[in-house]
Motif scaffolding. Sequence first.
Motif, mmCIF file in Angstrom:
data_model
loop_
_atom_site.group_PDB
_atom_site.id
_atom_site.type_symbol
_atom_site.label_atom_id
_atom_site.label_comp_id
_atom_site.label_asym_id
_atom_site.label_seq_id
_atom_site.Cartn_x
_atom_site.Cartn_y
_atom_site.Cartn_z
ATOM 1 N N ASP A 1 18.506 6.154 -28.679
ATOM 2 C CA ASP A 1 18.141 5.157 -29.676
ATOM 3 C C ASP A 1 19.180 4.059 -29.839
ATOM 4 O O ASP A 1 18.837 2.916 -30.096
ATOM 5 N N GLU A 2 20.451 4.442 -29.713
ATOM 6 C CA GLU A 2 21.494 3.476 -30.038
ATOM 7 C C GLU A 2 22.793 3.798 -29.317
ATOM 8 O O GLU A 2 23.166 4.966 -29.189
ATOM 9 N N ARG B 1 24.392 17.007 -35.468
ATOM 10 C CA ARG B 1 22.943 17.163 -35.340
ATOM 11 C C ARG B 1 22.313 17.192 -36.722
ATOM 12 O O ARG B 1 22.820 17.849 -37.635
ATOM 13 N N ASP C 1 30.005 11.146 -30.729
ATOM 14 C CA ASP C 1 31.097 10.195 -30.855
ATOM 15 C C ASP C 1 32.194 10.583 -29.873
ATOM 16 O O ASP C 1 32.587 11.751 -29.818
ATOM 17 N N SER D 1 29.621 5.616 -29.714
ATOM 18 C CA SER D 1 28.773 6.479 -30.513
ATOM 19 C C SER D 1 27.355 6.345 -29.974
ATOM 20 O O SER D 1 26.862 5.229 -29.781
ATOM 21 N N LYS E 1 23.266 7.649 -30.401
ATOM 22 C CA LYS E 1 22.287 8.322 -31.252
ATOM 23 C C LYS E 1 21.089 8.673 -30.388
ATOM 24 O O LYS E 1 20.478 7.813 -29.766
ATOM 25 N N THR F 1 24.101 12.784 -32.834
ATOM 26 C CA THR F 1 25.041 11.682 -32.682
ATOM 27 C C THR F 1 26.266 12.215 -31.951
ATOM 28 O O THR F 1 26.849 13.222 -32.349
ATOM 29 N N THR G 1 17.322 10.948 -30.211
ATOM 30 C CA THR G 1 16.253 11.550 -31.003
ATOM 31 C C THR G 1 15.407 12.434 -30.102
ATOM 32 O O THR G 1 15.023 12.024 -29.001
ATOM 33 N N THR H 1 17.865 14.589 -34.686
ATOM 34 C CA THR H 1 18.749 13.613 -34.059
ATOM 35 C C THR H 1 20.114 14.218 -33.759
ATOM 36 O O THR H 1 20.553 15.150 -34.426
#
Length: 141
Positions: free
Chosen positions: A95-96, A22, A53, A116, A118, A51, A120, A49
């Motif tokens: 986002d991704e 984070r 994994d 992974s 991402k 992430t 927000t 944000t």
Amino acid sequence: MMMIFGMFVFSIPTATYQSLQRSTSWNHASNNRFGSMPAYQYVGKGEDTITLDGSIVPEFGQQLSITALRVMGDTGKSFPLIAGNGKIYGMWKLDEVKETQTYFYEDGLPKKVEFSLKLTKTQTAGVLVGNVLGNMVGNVL
């Protein structure tokens, strides 16, 4: 259940994450001063944000889980993010999505899928709880 993002449940049958990172930032405006260091003024919160994994192995999870997450991202909407221990993170947008497939069977199916994500933050947990409680009270009345 490790965590839920909207209607997607992170768990062994779907997808598990091995790390959660984070990052939170704050915005400060800079005002240059003659003969001195700049002065800074706090102007509000920046981005928050997360992430995630993780990996999926066919014996436990399904590669369809990545497709489900991509469909959620296609909506452009924000979804609630809630940890398995009940912690409400608030509303987050996807986002991704990154995906890496490795170690393939003869038919081309991967033996391992690493991913992974991402996310927000788009709304605070307090606003989320207020909206949920407001909706619950409104439905009762």
